[in-house]
Design a protein around this motif. Structure first.
Motif, PDB file in Angstrom:
ATOM      1  N   LEU A  83      -6.758   8.042  -1.236  1.00  0.00           N
ATOM      2  CA  LEU A  83      -5.551   7.280  -1.504  1.00  0.00           C
ATOM      3  C   LEU A  83      -5.326   7.085  -3.000  1.00  0.00           C
ATOM      4  CD1 LEU A  83      -3.190   5.744  -0.206  1.00  0.00           C
ATOM      5  CD2 LEU A  83      -4.627   3.701  -0.162  1.00  0.00           C
ATOM      6  N   ARG A  94      -9.899  14.187   1.516  1.00  0.00           N
ATOM      7  CA  ARG A  94      -9.137  14.122   2.774  1.00  0.00           C
ATOM      8  C   ARG A  94      -9.703  15.112   3.791  1.00  0.00           C
ATOM      9  NH1 ARG A  94      -3.660  12.099   3.870  1.00  0.00           N
ATOM     10  NH2 ARG A  94      -2.852  13.047   5.764  1.00  0.00           N
ATOM     11  N   GLN A  98     -10.428  14.137   7.703  1.00  0.00           N
ATOM     12  CA  GLN A  98      -9.411  14.452   8.700  1.00  0.00           C
ATOM     13  C   GLN A  98      -9.984  15.131   9.943  1.00  0.00           C
ATOM     14  OE1 GLN A  98      -6.542  16.881   6.696  1.00  0.00           O
ATOM     15  NE2 GLN A  98      -7.831  18.698   6.666  1.00  0.00           N
ATOM     16  N   ALA A 233      -7.333   0.651   6.451  1.00  0.00           N
ATOM     17  CA  ALA A 233      -6.168   1.356   6.978  1.00  0.00           C
ATOM     18  C   ALA A 233      -6.275   1.548   8.486  1.00  0.00           C
ATOM     19  CB  ALA A 233      -6.033   2.713   6.284  1.00  0.00           C
ATOM     20  N   THR A 237      -3.187  -1.730   9.452  1.00  0.00           N
ATOM     21  CA  THR A 237      -1.864  -1.197   9.770  1.00  0.00           C
ATOM     22  C   THR A 237      -1.500  -1.479  11.220  1.00  0.00           C
ATOM     23  OG1 THR A 237      -2.138   0.557   8.129  1.00  0.00           O
ATOM     24  CG2 THR A 237      -0.449   0.888   9.792  1.00  0.00           C
ATOM     25  N   VAL A 280       3.371  -2.141   6.322  1.00  0.00           N
ATOM     26  CA  VAL A 280       3.001  -1.967   4.914  1.00  0.00           C
ATOM     27  C   VAL A 280       4.243  -2.230   4.070  1.00  0.00           C
ATOM     28  CG1 VAL A 280       2.051  -0.424   3.174  1.00  0.00           C
ATOM     29  CG2 VAL A 280       1.264  -0.259   5.546  1.00  0.00           C
ATOM     30  N   SER A 283       4.084   0.564  -1.282  1.00  0.00           N
ATOM     31  CA  SER A 283       3.095   1.615  -1.502  1.00  0.00           C
ATOM     32  C   SER A 283       2.017   1.115  -2.449  1.00  0.00           C
ATOM     33  CB  SER A 283       3.767   2.843  -2.115  1.00  0.00           C
ATOM     34  OG  SER A 283       4.144   2.563  -3.472  1.00  0.00           O
ATOM     35  N   PHE A 337       4.583   5.115   6.998  1.00  0.00           N
ATOM     36  CA  PHE A 337       3.273   5.712   6.734  1.00  0.00           C
ATOM     37  C   PHE A 337       3.266   6.555   5.457  1.00  0.00           C
ATOM     38  CE2 PHE A 337       2.961   5.250  11.480  1.00  0.00           C
ATOM     39  CZ  PHE A 337       1.954   4.288  11.468  1.00  0.00           C
ATOM     40  N   GLY A 338       4.301   6.396   4.629  1.00  0.00           N
ATOM     41  CA  GLY A 338       4.356   7.147   3.388  1.00  0.00           C
ATOM     42  C   GLY A 338       5.005   8.506   3.586  1.00  0.00           C
ATOM     43  N   HIS A 342       0.012  12.143   0.564  1.00  0.00           N
ATOM     44  CA  HIS A 342      -0.667  10.890   0.855  1.00  0.00           C
ATOM     45  C   HIS A 342      -0.167  10.242   2.147  1.00  0.00           C
ATOM     46  CE1 HIS A 342      -3.030  10.647  -2.822  1.00  0.00           C
ATOM     47  NE2 HIS A 342      -1.974  11.108  -3.468  1.00  0.00           N
ATOM     48  N   CYS A 344      -0.169   8.806   5.623  1.00  0.00           N
ATOM     49  CA  CYS A 344      -1.310   8.136   6.244  1.00  0.00           C
ATOM     50  C   CYS A 344      -2.005   9.029   7.271  1.00  0.00           C
ATOM     51  CB  CYS A 344      -0.851   6.845   6.906  1.00  0.00           C
ATOM     52  SG  CYS A 344      -2.183   5.949   7.757  1.00  0.00           S
ATOM     53  N   ALA A 347      -2.015   7.736  10.982  1.00  0.00           N
ATOM     54  CA  ALA A 347      -0.743   7.384  11.605  1.00  0.00           C
ATOM     55  C   ALA A 347      -0.699   7.691  13.105  1.00  0.00           C
ATOM     56  CB  ALA A 347       0.411   8.081  10.876  1.00  0.00           C
TER      57      ALA A 347
END
Length: 397
Positions: A83, A94, A98, A233, A237, A280, A283, A337-338, A342, A344, A347
């Motif tokens: 982040l 990431r 992931q 997160a 969230t 959120v 940012s 979620f952006g 970046h 999320c 999400a």
């Protein structure tokens, strides 16, 4: 006092925290890229309109790494994660995480999340009232993320306390208690990582501790940062998605009735909850990596840039009747979620948890009502999360 000064004075007040949307509307009309002083004393730019927000979230000239952008060291051991990093570090960090959030893995969790939701509501089934946040909205996602990470059940309440303190620290609320909680968390993680190195399991923390990505292990600080990000997160969230979503249904009984009659509308309902009053507020920080011009505004290298996500999600230039809560709204490209690299990572999991939690509550307790007045609810302070501290409800009419 001119309009801009009036708006600056209205930002970040108690009244703004309770309902920021009238201020956002004026901000989008008069100064959608406003220069101001934030509550923590930093000066920078607040972007309030949708089109500019999308561009800023995807613009590589805005850095997430304060070390690169301003030449200063990160002040928090929890900030070394994807982040707060730029490529190529972002892609590496990431990529290690992931693997635990693939669409198939999340889909496979549906039945277990349903069991958790039913179990939590079973626990209050003999009661007449409950605090929706403490007894349901918090517990469901913290159980889920704790199981993914490998956090022992008996430590889950500690993690809530610690995550609240870390969020407070991100708002520069560094009192003695916050420092104590952060030190306790670091000590806990050190001990946890040491145990995992000796005897790894099949949980995500074990995978991260022993993971290698092209021969490069996560450093101790990277482990702190990645684990902290996933814990915060991974539940904050969803807590506020559930809480804010239920509040929207309570305030719009016709929409609640529609969802109860047609539970299959839950997918669109969750998207509308995320758009209408997202979990959120703003940012996390970005900095101009160079002197640049953005929509006619001249920014200097090192300038702070923050995007008002919930303002962008009420922009009438992007959304028809943006202040209307409509669970049948066509799928919208909201920014809850952006956007960009970046976006999320969790999400899909947050969406699934929200869908199950809200539909199960409506099914199990179809006549639940808010105890008291919605205007009396206390909203959490700070610039990151948007949610109320407590939602007392009666379970039966």
């Amino acid at each position: 006092m001119n309009v801009n000064e009036s708006l600056k004075n209205a930002l970040f007040t108690k009244e703004f925290t309770h309902n920021p949307y009238p201020v956002y509307e004026k901000l989008r009309q008069s100064d959608p890229i406003m220069n101001l002083q934030f509550p923590d004393g930093r000066h920078g730019w607040l972007i309030a309109s949708y089109a500019e927000a999308v561009e800023a979230l995807k613009d590589g000239r805005f850095s997430k790494d304060v070390t690169k952008a301003m030449g200063v060291e990160q002040t928090s051991v929890f900030s070394t994660n994807m982040l707060f990093s730029d490529p190529p570090d972002h892609k590496r960090l990431r990529g290690l995480v992931q693997k635990g959030f693939t669409p198939q893995r999340i889909a496979d969790m549906r039945s277990h999340i349903q069991e958790i939701a039913d179990g939590l509501l079973d626990a209050v089934s003999s009661k007449d009232t409950m605090n929706l946040i403490d007894e349901y909205a918090f517990k469901l996602p913290i159980i889920v993320i704790s199981e993914i990470l490998g956090v022992p059940a008996e430590d889950q309440d500690k993690f809530r306390l610690w995550s609240n303190s870390i969020i407070g620290a991100s708002n520069q609320v560094m009192n003695e208690q916050v420092v104590q909680h952060m030190n306790e968390f670091i000590a806990y993680l050190k001990d946890w990582f040491a145990k995992v190195r000796e005897q790894p399991g099949d949980d995500m923390i074990s995978q991260l501790v022993i993971a290698e990505n092209q021969g490069d292990r996560l450093s101790e600080h990277e482990l702190y940062g990645v684990v902290t990000l996933m814990i915060i997160a991974g539940h904050e969230t969803t807590v506020n998605l559930i809480g804010n979503g239920v509040l929207a249904l309570l305030e719009h009984p016709e929409q609640r009735k529609l969802l109860q009659e047609q539970p299959e509308l839950i997918h669109g309902a969750i998207e509308e909850m995320l758009r209408y009053n997202g979990p959120v507020e703003f940012s996390t920080s970005r900095w101009a990596a160079e002197d640049l011009e953005f929509h006619g505004v001249h920014m200097k290298k090192g300038d702070l840039v923050v995007i008002a996500l919930n303002s962008a999600n009420r922009d009438s230039k992007q959304f028809e009747d943006p202040d209307l809560f409509d669970i049948t709204r066509e799928k919208s490209q909201h920014l809850a979620f952006g956007k960009g690299i970046h976006l999320c990572l969790g999400a899909p999991l947050a969406r699934l948890e929200g869908e199950i939690a809200i539909n199960t509550l409506l099914r199990r307790f179809p006549h639940f009502e808010l105890q008291g007045d919605v205007d009396e609810l206390e909203w959490r302070p700070g610039m990151i999360v948007r949610g109320v501290k407590e939602i007392p409800i009666s379970l039966r009419s």
